[in-house]
Design a protein around this motif. Sequence first.
Motif, PDB file in Angstrom:
ATOM      1  N   MET A   1      12.832   6.851   8.964  1.00 11.61           N
ATOM      2  CA  MET A   1      11.446   7.301   8.729  1.00 11.61           C
ATOM      3  C   MET A   1      10.599   7.090   9.984  1.00 11.61           C
ATOM      4  SD  MET A   1       8.755   6.009   5.843  1.00 11.61           S
ATOM      5  CE  MET A   1       9.514   6.881   4.487  1.00 11.61           C
ATOM      6  N   ASP A   5       4.980   9.329   9.014  1.00 11.17           N
ATOM      7  CA  ASP A   5       5.196   9.440   7.569  1.00 11.17           C
ATOM      8  C   ASP A   5       4.813   8.133   6.880  1.00 11.17           C
ATOM      9  OD1 ASP A   5       6.236  11.973   7.955  1.00 11.17           O
ATOM     10  OD2 ASP A   5       8.254  11.179   8.318  1.00 11.17           O
ATOM     11  N   ALA A   6       5.211   7.051   7.505  1.00 15.04           N
ATOM     12  CA  ALA A   6       4.951   5.737   6.908  1.00 15.04           C
ATOM     13  C   ALA A   6       3.457   5.498   6.746  1.00 15.04           C
ATOM     14  CB  ALA A   6       5.575   4.640   7.770  1.00 15.04           C
ATOM     15  N   LEU A   9       2.585   7.172   3.581  1.00 19.07           N
ATOM     16  CA  LEU A   9       3.269   6.686   2.384  1.00 19.07           C
ATOM     17  C   LEU A   9       2.998   5.212   2.073  1.00 19.07           C
ATOM     18  CD1 LEU A   9       6.734   8.493   2.552  1.00 19.07           C
ATOM     19  CD2 LEU A   9       4.785   8.972   1.065  1.00 19.07           C
ATOM     20  N   TYR A  13       2.748   3.289  -1.479  1.00 22.44           N
ATOM     21  CA  TYR A  13       3.608   2.127  -1.702  1.00 22.44           C
ATOM     22  C   TYR A  13       2.756   0.941  -2.169  1.00 22.44           C
ATOM     23  CZ  TYR A  13       7.089  -1.493  -0.560  1.00 22.44           C
ATOM     24  OH  TYR A  13       7.959  -2.545  -0.605  1.00 22.44           O
ATOM     25  N   LEU A  18       4.939   5.168  -5.601  1.00 26.94           N
ATOM     26  CA  LEU A  18       6.088   5.836  -4.975  1.00 26.94           C
ATOM     27  C   LEU A  18       7.319   5.746  -5.867  1.00 26.94           C
ATOM     28  CD1 LEU A  18       6.251   5.057  -1.139  1.00 26.94           C
ATOM     29  CD2 LEU A  18       5.507   7.138  -2.314  1.00 26.94           C
ATOM     30  N   ASP A  19       8.176   6.778  -5.772  1.00 26.12           N
ATOM     31  CA  ASP A  19       9.434   6.691  -6.508  1.00 26.12           C
ATOM     32  C   ASP A  19      10.369   5.718  -5.775  1.00 26.12           C
ATOM     33  OD1 ASP A  19      10.483   8.043  -4.300  1.00 26.12           O
ATOM     34  OD2 ASP A  19      10.187   9.993  -5.245  1.00 26.12           O
ATOM     35  N   ASN A  22      11.638   6.618  -2.046  1.00 31.21           N
ATOM     36  CA  ASN A  22      10.619   6.487  -1.004  1.00 31.21           C
ATOM     37  C   ASN A  22      10.190   5.033  -0.806  1.00 31.21           C
ATOM     38  OD1 ASN A  22      10.003   9.034   0.227  1.00 31.21           O
ATOM     39  ND2 ASN A  22       9.291   9.727  -1.783  1.00 31.21           N
ATOM     40  N   SER A  23      10.153   4.283  -1.901  1.00 25.66           N
ATOM     41  CA  SER A  23       9.809   2.866  -1.788  1.00 25.66           C
ATOM     42  C   SER A  23      10.821   2.143  -0.902  1.00 25.66           C
ATOM     43  CB  SER A  23       9.801   2.198  -3.172  1.00 25.66           C
ATOM     44  OG  SER A  23       8.736   2.691  -3.935  1.00 25.66           O
ATOM     45  N   ALA A  25      12.710   3.494   1.330  1.00 28.43           N
ATOM     46  CA  ALA A  25      12.598   3.985   2.705  1.00 28.43           C
ATOM     47  C   ALA A  25      11.449   3.283   3.441  1.00 28.43           C
ATOM     48  CB  ALA A  25      12.380   5.500   2.693  1.00 28.43           C
ATOM     49  N   ILE A  26      10.325   3.131   2.759  1.00 22.44           N
ATOM     50  CA  ILE A  26       9.171   2.451   3.365  1.00 22.44           C
ATOM     51  C   ILE A  26       9.495   0.980   3.655  1.00 22.44           C
ATOM     52  CG2 ILE A  26       6.968   1.408   2.656  1.00 22.44           C
ATOM     53  CD1 ILE A  26       6.315   3.885   3.809  1.00 22.44           C
ATOM     54  N   HIS A  29      11.668   0.800   6.605  1.00 20.96           N
ATOM     55  CA  HIS A  29      10.958   1.085   7.851  1.00 20.96           C
ATOM     56  C   HIS A  29      10.128  -0.129   8.287  1.00 20.96           C
ATOM     57  CE1 HIS A  29       8.676   3.278  10.892  1.00 20.96           C
ATOM     58  NE2 HIS A  29       7.570   2.738  10.355  1.00 20.96           N
TER      59      HIS A  29
END
Lengths: 261, 190
Positions: A1, A5-6, A9, A13, A18-19, A22-23, A25-26, A29
């Motif tokens: 990521m 984007d972060a 998002l 978060y 967030l689903d 994505n959670s 992924a954040i 990151h």
Amino acid sequence: MMCDDARLLLHAYLDDELDAANSAAIAGHMRECPACTARYDAYATLHKALAQPGLYEKAPDALRQRWTTAAEAPATIVRPRQRRARMPLSVAAAAGFVAAMLLSGPAWLQLMRSGRVNHELVADVISGHVRSLQGQHLMDVVSTDQHTVKPWFEGRLDFAPRVKDLGDEGFPLIGGRLDAVDGRSVAALVYKRRLHVINLYQWPVEAGVPSPQTVVQEHGYTVIRWSDAGMQYVAVSDVSESDLRQFALAFQNDGSTSGAR
Amino acid sequence: MPTDPPAPMTGQDTARSARFEQQVLPYLDAAYNLARWLSHDAGDAQDVVQEAMLRALRYFDSFHGGDARVWLLTIVRHTYYTMRSKNRQDDLHAELDEDIHPLVDEGPSPETLTLLAVDVGALRAALERMPPALREVIVLRELEECSYKEIAAIIEQRIGTVMSRLARARERLRAELGHHPKEVRRHDVR
């Protein structure tokens, strides 16, 4: 990521919106990016700071009171079927009034008929009054001269409203406009009482059945209705009830001689 | 004054009033909080809520269950923008303001923010300097604790828009906190 984007998002978060994918992924990151972690921490702090109760604006008591008593308003409309046994003096007086109305026949019928639309009509005129005070809605014709205001309505309504300047009585006429009450076009005259505005609505009704004056208070406004020589009048304002009564009285003075139609 | 006739009244006015009081009145604080933050001014906020409550009462028959808070807040917001639309310049300003504040992150370091953010006065002043479109999402999310879905319903936007607007609003708020830490409040209650 990417950080770009972060940056977007991390707010979702933080808000737990967030689903799972994505959670994850954040979170992944942020483990690798100190800048985004610091950013996240800053917004978490901000989030907490904004939850302080001092920022939440609670409704003032006056406003709350208006609406708590407002719910009882329909009950204040005169109820014709009261029993005489064991009632307090005020109710007895009301019953006496009702009895008098019963004797007078057609007037009673008129009151019953108007009683049914009362609440709706009152809400309508108050709403119209409030709206008239916003922006440039107050007046279509601006004049303190009744001989300017009255002709202005000509051709705009299917009746000739009665226009009177009550400046001498402390209610100067300041103008008029077209409005709608109960689904029909009506004349609205605008008067001043010191810094307050009084809206007087009028429209023709079936002649010959004079209905008594009724006073209703709702949401801090006073509404007085009466009919005279085939016209229905409704005055609404936030002035005191006694002031509005005085206004209604002043307008009714010489009512029969100045050509109401 | 709306030209459409009010909802027909049945003989159950009292029951209706009771239902209104039970379902809508609990959100009077929520209504006022939103109106107050949108309009800057306690008197204006009262006018907005008063008018919004009248509208809510009038159209209560068209409310079929659902979330009364979201329903009322939508009306409050509509009422505010209707009443404000007379002031064109203000409107224009708000939109321009939003345009020239894209997603930029130039706030102070997190350490500075930690100290500043706890100050209610600074937060209040910073919030009031923000354009309404950004301020309202902060108020709905942070003060009213609405979900994104509820905010989307109230401001009549997609959830994706809510998310990006909220991100922008927070960055703007953070920047405001950093840039004007000591500024005196401009919109004191009279």
